[in-house]
Design an enzyme around this catalytic site. Structure first.
Site, mmCIF file in Angstrom:
data_model
loop_
_atom_site.group_PDB
_atom_site.id
_atom_site.type_symbol
_atom_site.label_atom_id
_atom_site.label_comp_id
_atom_site.label_asym_id
_atom_site.label_seq_id
_atom_site.Cartn_x
_atom_site.Cartn_y
_atom_site.Cartn_z
ATOM 1 N N HIS A 197 3.157 -12.953 -5.657
ATOM 2 C CA HIS A 197 1.715 -12.932 -4.636
ATOM 3 C C HIS A 197 0.881 -14.404 -4.499
ATOM 4 C CE1 HIS A 197 -1.906 -11.269 -2.412
ATOM 5 N NE2 HIS A 197 -1.437 -10.058 -2.195
ATOM 6 N N GLU A 222 4.605 -12.503 0.930
ATOM 7 C CA GLU A 222 5.134 -11.566 -0.005
ATOM 8 C C GLU A 222 6.652 -10.832 0.118
ATOM 9 O OE1 GLU A 222 1.427 -9.021 -0.663
ATOM 10 O OE2 GLU A 222 1.182 -10.971 0.517
ATOM 11 N N ASP A 239 -1.476 -10.253 8.351
ATOM 12 C CA ASP A 239 -1.085 -8.826 6.832
ATOM 13 C C ASP A 239 -0.415 -7.517 7.781
ATOM 14 O OD1 ASP A 239 -2.299 -7.579 4.592
ATOM 15 O OD2 ASP A 239 -3.928 -8.078 5.063
ATOM 16 N N ARG A 264 0.866 -1.510 0.095
ATOM 17 C CA ARG A 264 -0.241 -0.023 0.148
ATOM 18 C C ARG A 264 1.016 1.268 0.473
ATOM 19 N NH1 ARG A 264 -2.634 -3.439 2.481
ATOM 20 N NH2 ARG A 264 -4.856 -4.272 2.038
ATOM 21 N N HIS A 281 -0.822 -2.422 -4.893
ATOM 22 C CA HIS A 281 -0.474 -3.824 -5.985
ATOM 23 C C HIS A 281 -0.333 -3.137 -7.108
ATOM 24 C CE1 HIS A 281 0.250 -6.375 -2.740
ATOM 25 N NE2 HIS A 281 -1.331 -7.018 -2.443
HETATM 26 C C1 GLA Z 1 -2.081 -8.141 0.050
HETATM 27 C C2 GLA Z 1 -2.746 -7.390 1.094
HETATM 28 C C3 GLA Z 1 -3.764 -7.940 2.115
HETATM 29 C C4 GLA Z 1 -5.075 -8.565 0.697
HETATM 30 C C5 GLA Z 1 -4.079 -9.026 -0.766
HETATM 31 C C6 GLA Z 1 -4.957 -9.277 -1.515
HETATM 32 O O1 GLA Z 1 -1.074 -9.529 0.654
HETATM 33 O O2 GLA Z 1 -1.549 -6.958 2.199
HETATM 34 O O3 GLA Z 1 -4.667 -6.922 2.815
HETATM 35 O O4 GLA Z 1 -4.949 -7.122 -0.230
HETATM 36 O O5 GLA Z 1 -3.278 -8.606 -0.433
HETATM 37 O O6 GLA Z 1 -6.284 -9.915 -1.180
#
Ligand code: GLA
Length: 385
Positions: A210, A347, A282, A111, A136
Site C-alpha cells: 500500500h 494496489e 478508489d 474489502r 485490509h
Molecule cells: C484502500 C481503500 C481506500 C482507503 C485506503 C486507505 O486503498 O480502497 O478506500 O481505505 O485503502 O485509506
C-alpha cells in the site's frame, strides 16, 4: 517518546566489487527504528542499489518509509509518503485513521462485504473496521505485525525477506497462514515484491502493498497532473460502501478510461456516480487477460515536470487505483503535510470481496496449494517533450 536512533548495527557489503570502489556497490544496512508500545524492537533496513537509489523498509508492517529515485536530471527524491519515526506509525491517532502508508497488507487486501463470507458450508465473521465492511485484514492486519526479517544481497540486487505466521483463526480467518514476502531492489531501479503463503485450512488470501507515490517528490503537491495509464478496459463498479456490484463494466466513455495516458485530474471530479462513491478514484481495474503466472503490464504513471515514470507489472488480475481521497492534512511526514490527493496507490490484487463473488477469480488458498504472486514497480525517466 521513542527516540529514533540511527545506530548502524550491520553492514552487508558482500558485493566486494573487485575494482576497489570504482563503481558503487549495492548495500543493505540495518539500524534500530524503535520499540513498539507492546515492547517489540523494530528495525529499519536501508537498501541501496549501484545507481544510488535507496529504499528504507521497516519490519513493522513491512512498511516502506522512503524510496529515493532519480528524476530526468539524475536528482534523487523521495517518491513515497511515510514517516521518519516508528512512534507515528504506532500512535493511536494514526492507527484509528489508518491510511496504510507503505504497508504490507493482509490477510485480505481490500474489502469483504459486512465482514462475512461462507466457505465449505461454514460462515466466517471478520472485524468490520471500515463500517459496514472488513478492510485490509482488520485492525490487527499485517500492517501492524512485527515481521521476522532477513536482509540479503545477491549480486547487485538487495532486499529483505519478511516472514510471519498468522495463527489459526486470527481475526476470524480460518487456518494458520505462513507468509513470506520478499522485497528486492534491483540494479535497474525496480522494486519487486514476491508473496508466498501456505495454509492449514481453506482460507481467503489477497496480499498487496500500500505505498502512496508522488513522483514529484514526497508530498510535494497533488498527483492530479500525473499521467496515468492502466492496462484495463473494464473495472469493477461499487456500491456506496465500495463493495463491487459484481459487474465488470467497460471503461469506454467514462472517467475510468485510462487505456491511454491521461492526467488524473481530468476526470477526478467528473459528475459520475462511481466517482461520487469513491470521492475520486478508489476502484479495482480488471487487467487485460494474460496467463496469471507471468508478469503483465498493469499501469504506468508519468510525472511531466520531473520526467519520472513508474511502470507496474504484476501476476495479479486486478489493481486498485486509489487517488488519496481520504488524505486530509491530519498527518505530516518527513516535513510535508499530506493533504488530499497528494499521493496515489496502485494496489495489485485479486478483486475486492471475491469470497462473496462467485464469478470473480478465486482468492481461496487450500492446504495443498502455495500462494505465489509477484509485483514489480520499475522506475525510469523520460526526456521533456
Ligand atoms: C484502500 C481503500 C481506500 C482507503 C485506503 C486507505 O486503498 O480502497 O478506500 O481505505 O485503502 O485509506
Amino acid at each position: 517518546m521513542l527516540r529514533t536512533t540511527a545506530v548502524l548495527l550491520m553492514a552487508l557489503m558482500l558485493c566486494a566489487c573487485a575494482g576497489g570502489g570504482d563503481a558503487p556497490s549495492a548495500d543493505v544496512e540495518r539500524s534500530d527504528f524503535g520499540v513498539t508500545p507492546a515492547g517489540d524492537s523494530v528495525d529499519l533496513y536501508t537498501l541501496t542499489n549501484p545507481n544510488g537509489v535507496t529504499m528504507e523498509v521497516t519490519n513493522y508492517g513491512g512498511v516502506i518509509t522512503s524510496l529515493r529515485v532519480p528524476d530526468r536530471n539524475g536528482n534523487l527524491e523521495d517518491v513515497v509518503l511515510g514517516f521518519d519515526s516508528l512512534a507515528t506509525y504506532t500512535s493511536d491517532a494514526y492507527r484509528s485513521a489508518n491510511p496504510y502508508f507503505g504497508a504490507l497488507i493482509g490477510r485480505y487486501g481490500n474489502r469483504i462485504a459486512e465482514g462475512e463470507f461462507s466457505l465449505n458450508g461454514e460462515t466466517y465473521t471478520l472485524e468490520t473496521n471500515n463500517a459496514p465492511n472488513h478492510l485490509h485484514g482488520g485492525t490487527e492486519g499485517f500492517d501492524q505485525v512485527v515481521w521476522d526479517a532477513e536482509p540479503f544481497q545477491k549480486g547487485d540486487s538487495v532486499g529483505v525477506v519478511l516472514s510471519h505466521t498468522s495463527p489459526d483463526g486470527h481475526g476470524g480467518y480460518p487456518g494458520r497462514l505462513d507468509v513470506e514476502v520478499t522485497y528486492t531492489l534491483t540494479p535497474d531501479n525496480a522494486v519487486a515484491f514476491d508473496y508466498h503463503a501456505t495454509t492449514t485450512e481453506a482460507t481467503p488470501v489477497n496480499l498487496t502493498q500500500h505505498s502512496y507515490f508522488n513522483l514529484d517528490g514526497d508530498g510535494d503537491g497533488t498527483i492530479l497532473d500525473h499521467e496515468l495509464m492502466i492496462n484495463a478496459d473494464r473495472f469493477t463498479p461499487v456500491d456506496s460502501t465500495l463493495i463491487p456490484t459484481g459487474e465488470l463494466r467497460s471503461v469506454e466513455g467514462t472517467p475510468f478510461d485510462f487505456t491511454e495516458p491521461t492526467p488524473i485530474g481530468d476526470g477526478i471530479d467528473a459528475d459520475n456516480q462511481q466517482i461520487a462513491y469513491g470521492g475520486g478514484y478508489d476502484h479495482n481495474f480488471v487487467l487485460a487477460d494474460q496467463p496469471s503466472d507471468t508478469l503483465r503490464l498493469a499501469a504506468r504513471v508519468y510525472e511531466p515536470d520531473t520526467g519520472r515514470l513508474m511502470t507496474v507489472r504484476t501476476t495479479e488480475p486486478g489493481v486498485q487505483f486509489y487517488s488519496g481521497n481520504f488524505l486530509d492534512g491530519s498527518f505530516t511526514g518527513k516535513g510535508e503535510v499530506y493533504d488530499q490527493r497528494e499521493g496515489l496507490a496502485l494496489e495489485t490484487q485479486h478483486f475486492p470481496d471475491s469470497p462473496n463473488q462467485p464469478d470473480f477469480p478465486s482468492t481461496i488458498l487450500r492446504p495443498d496449494e502455495e500462494y505465489s504472486t509477484r509485483t514489480v514497480y520499475q522506475f525510469s525517466t523520460r526526456d521533456a517533450q
